[in-house]
Design a protein around this motif. Structure first.
Motif, PDB file in Angstrom:
ATOM      1  N   THR A  46       2.832  -0.401  -3.700  1.00 40.40           N
ATOM      2  CA  THR A  46       2.759   0.550  -2.589  1.00 40.40           C
ATOM      3  C   THR A  46       1.612   1.537  -2.738  1.00 40.40           C
ATOM      4  OG1 THR A  46       4.333   2.046  -3.680  1.00 40.40           O
ATOM      5  CG2 THR A  46       5.246   0.395  -2.163  1.00 40.40           C
ATOM      6  N   ARG A  47       1.069   1.647  -3.951  1.00 36.20           N
ATOM      7  CA  ARG A  47      -0.019   2.597  -4.157  1.00 36.20           C
ATOM      8  C   ARG A  47      -0.835   2.198  -5.380  1.00 36.20           C
ATOM      9  NH1 ARG A  47      -1.179   7.425  -2.092  1.00 36.20           N
ATOM     10  NH2 ARG A  47      -2.173   9.049  -3.328  1.00 36.20           N
ATOM     11  N   ARG A  48      -2.157   2.350  -5.252  1.00 31.02           N
ATOM     12  CA  ARG A  48      -3.065   2.188  -6.388  1.00 31.02           C
ATOM     13  C   ARG A  48      -4.174   3.221  -6.252  1.00 31.02           C
ATOM     14  NH1 ARG A  48      -4.896  -3.227  -6.314  1.00 31.02           N
ATOM     15  NH2 ARG A  48      -3.383  -3.862  -7.911  1.00 31.02           N
ATOM     16  N   ILE A  66      -5.017   1.683  -2.504  1.00 34.46           N
ATOM     17  CA  ILE A  66      -3.866   1.283  -1.697  1.00 34.46           C
ATOM     18  C   ILE A  66      -3.000   2.515  -1.459  1.00 34.46           C
ATOM     19  CG2 ILE A  66      -1.773  -0.156  -1.558  1.00 34.46           C
ATOM     20  CD1 ILE A  66      -4.199  -1.870  -1.518  1.00 34.46           C
ATOM     21  N   GLY A  67      -2.525   2.704  -0.225  1.00 38.99           N
ATOM     22  CA  GLY A  67      -1.648   3.831   0.078  1.00 38.99           C
ATOM     23  C   GLY A  67      -2.374   4.922   0.841  1.00 38.99           C
ATOM     24  N   ARG A  93      -2.658  -0.905   2.965  1.00 39.48           N
ATOM     25  CA  ARG A  93      -1.371  -1.265   2.393  1.00 39.48           C
ATOM     26  C   ARG A  93      -1.344  -2.780   2.242  1.00 39.48           C
ATOM     27  NH1 ARG A  93       3.442  -2.695   5.308  1.00 39.48           N
ATOM     28  NH2 ARG A  93       2.942  -3.444   7.384  1.00 39.48           N
ATOM     29  N   ILE A  94      -0.394  -3.258   1.458  1.00 42.97           N
ATOM     30  CA  ILE A  94      -0.238  -4.693   1.297  1.00 42.97           C
ATOM     31  C   ILE A  94       1.238  -5.050   1.416  1.00 42.97           C
ATOM     32  CG2 ILE A  94      -2.293  -4.948  -0.144  1.00 42.97           C
ATOM     33  CD1 ILE A  94      -0.530  -5.113  -2.577  1.00 42.97           C
ATOM     34  N   THR A  95       1.499  -6.286   1.795  1.00 39.17           N
ATOM     35  CA  THR A  95       2.842  -6.849   1.764  1.00 39.17           C
ATOM     36  C   THR A  95       2.784  -8.071   0.847  1.00 39.17           C
ATOM     37  OG1 THR A  95       2.560  -8.374   3.625  1.00 39.17           O
ATOM     38  CG2 THR A  95       3.168  -6.090   4.156  1.00 39.17           C
ATOM     39  N   GLU A 100      -3.797  -5.296   4.440  1.00 39.89           N
ATOM     40  CA  GLU A 100      -3.925  -4.586   5.716  1.00 39.89           C
ATOM     41  C   GLU A 100      -4.784  -3.337   5.582  1.00 39.89           C
ATOM     42  OE1 GLU A 100      -0.409  -3.811   8.450  1.00 39.89           O
ATOM     43  OE2 GLU A 100      -0.939  -1.753   7.879  1.00 39.89           O
ATOM     44  N   TRP A 101      -5.639  -3.117   6.580  1.00 30.13           N
ATOM     45  CA  TRP A 101      -6.413  -1.890   6.723  1.00 30.13           C
ATOM     46  C   TRP A 101      -6.044  -1.255   8.057  1.00 30.13           C
ATOM     47  CZ3 TRP A 101      -8.026  -6.459   4.931  1.00 30.13           C
ATOM     48  CH2 TRP A 101      -8.726  -6.508   3.710  1.00 30.13           C
ATOM     49  N   ARG A 102      -5.877   0.056   8.073  1.00 32.92           N
ATOM     50  CA  ARG A 102      -5.673   0.795   9.317  1.00 32.92           C
ATOM     51  C   ARG A 102      -6.802   1.816   9.443  1.00 32.92           C
ATOM     52  NH1 ARG A 102       0.014   1.054  11.592  1.00 32.92           N
ATOM     53  NH2 ARG A 102       0.984  -0.830  10.722  1.00 32.92           N
ATOM     54  N   ILE A 103      -7.585   1.672  10.500  1.00 35.84           N
ATOM     55  CA  ILE A 103      -8.683   2.608  10.740  1.00 35.84           C
ATOM     56  C   ILE A 103      -8.251   3.505  11.898  1.00 35.84           C
ATOM     57  CG2 ILE A 103     -11.148   2.899  11.134  1.00 35.84           C
ATOM     58  CD1 ILE A 103     -11.548   0.018  10.265  1.00 35.84           C
ATOM     59  N   ARG A 104      -7.955   4.758  11.554  1.00 33.12           N
ATOM     60  CA  ARG A 104      -7.409   5.688  12.540  1.00 33.12           C
ATOM     61  C   ARG A 104      -8.528   6.448  13.255  1.00 33.12           C
ATOM     62  NH1 ARG A 104      -1.984   5.463  11.416  1.00 33.12           N
ATOM     63  NH2 ARG A 104      -1.464   4.841   9.276  1.00 33.12           N
ATOM     64  N   ASN A 105      -8.184   7.024  14.400  1.00 34.65           N
ATOM     65  CA  ASN A 105      -9.112   7.786  15.239  1.00 34.65           C
ATOM     66  C   ASN A 105     -10.207   6.902  15.846  1.00 34.65           C
ATOM     67  OD1 ASN A 105      -7.683  10.138  14.653  1.00 34.65           O
ATOM     68  ND2 ASN A 105      -9.029  10.697  12.971  1.00 34.65           N
TER      69      ASN A 105
END
Length: 202
Positions: A46-48, A66-67, A93-95, A100-105
């Protein structure tokens, strides 16, 4: 066994456990440390985060791989130049099967974006037809198994001003993550006790 797995196995490790989360601290090299957090119910990272010592020997800032990013700490009475809160920023994040990448704004409609592979630089390239955004993304999970990104593994969508890019994990990445979880993460021993315990240093 890949170089990445060998490096983790040979590093000095310590950890703590809180509820279903196992947090492991690695001393990768003399001046390089890494912290990972695993959900032990799912076996998913969940985090690195990484940190390197500065040239003067002090502790640098954490670089989040990650996270979610670290919350910004504001110093009292400090004069700070802050980034525009409306600027695009990336979280990862990963499953079990997806990167997965989320690019906000990013407010533009879906048809404005393209996500393509740059094979020479082993990266994903995000472009907009209106030339308002351009970004290259490395895929460290692929680097660690010596693979080049493949176009047919990419999907992306857009909602709530966020561009969401997913990449299907190749079997080599899934296998490496399984080895790390089974042979390293689960074997860092915990002491008996309640919610949070120091783990034996390996």
């Amino acid at each position: 066994m890949t170089d990445w797995v060998t490096k983790l196995k040979n590093s000095k490790k310590s950890c703590l456990v809180q509820n279903n989360l196992k947090k492991i601290h690695y001393e990768i090299e003399k001046d390089v440390e890494m912290v990972e957090e695993y959900n032990m119910d799912t076996g998913v990272l969940t985090r690195r985060a990484w940190r390197k010592k500065t040239h003067m020997g002090g502790e640098g800032d954490w670089d989040i791989e990650i996270g979610d990013p670290e919350p910004t700490r504001l110093q009292k009475d400090a004069c700070l130049i802050k980034e525009d809160l409306n600027q695009p920023f990336i979280t990862r994040r990963i499953t079990k099967n997806i990167l997965e990448w989320r690019i906000r704004n990013l407010p533009y409609p879906l048809d404005v974006y393209s996500v393509t592979v740059d094979s020479e630089n082993k990266s994903l390239v995000i472009r907009t037809t209106n030339k308002k955004y351009y970004k290259k993304l490395r895929v460290p999970e692929l680097d660690r198994v010596n693979l080049v990104p493949q176009q047919d593994a990419i999907q992306f969508t857009h909602k709530y001003n966020t561009l969401i890019i997913t990449y299907k994990k190749p079997k080599e990445v899934i296998q490496q993550e399984k080895i790390i979880f089974e042979d390293i993460v689960k074997k860092v021993e915990t002491k008996p006790g309640d919610n949070m315990n120091d783990c034996k240093v390996s």
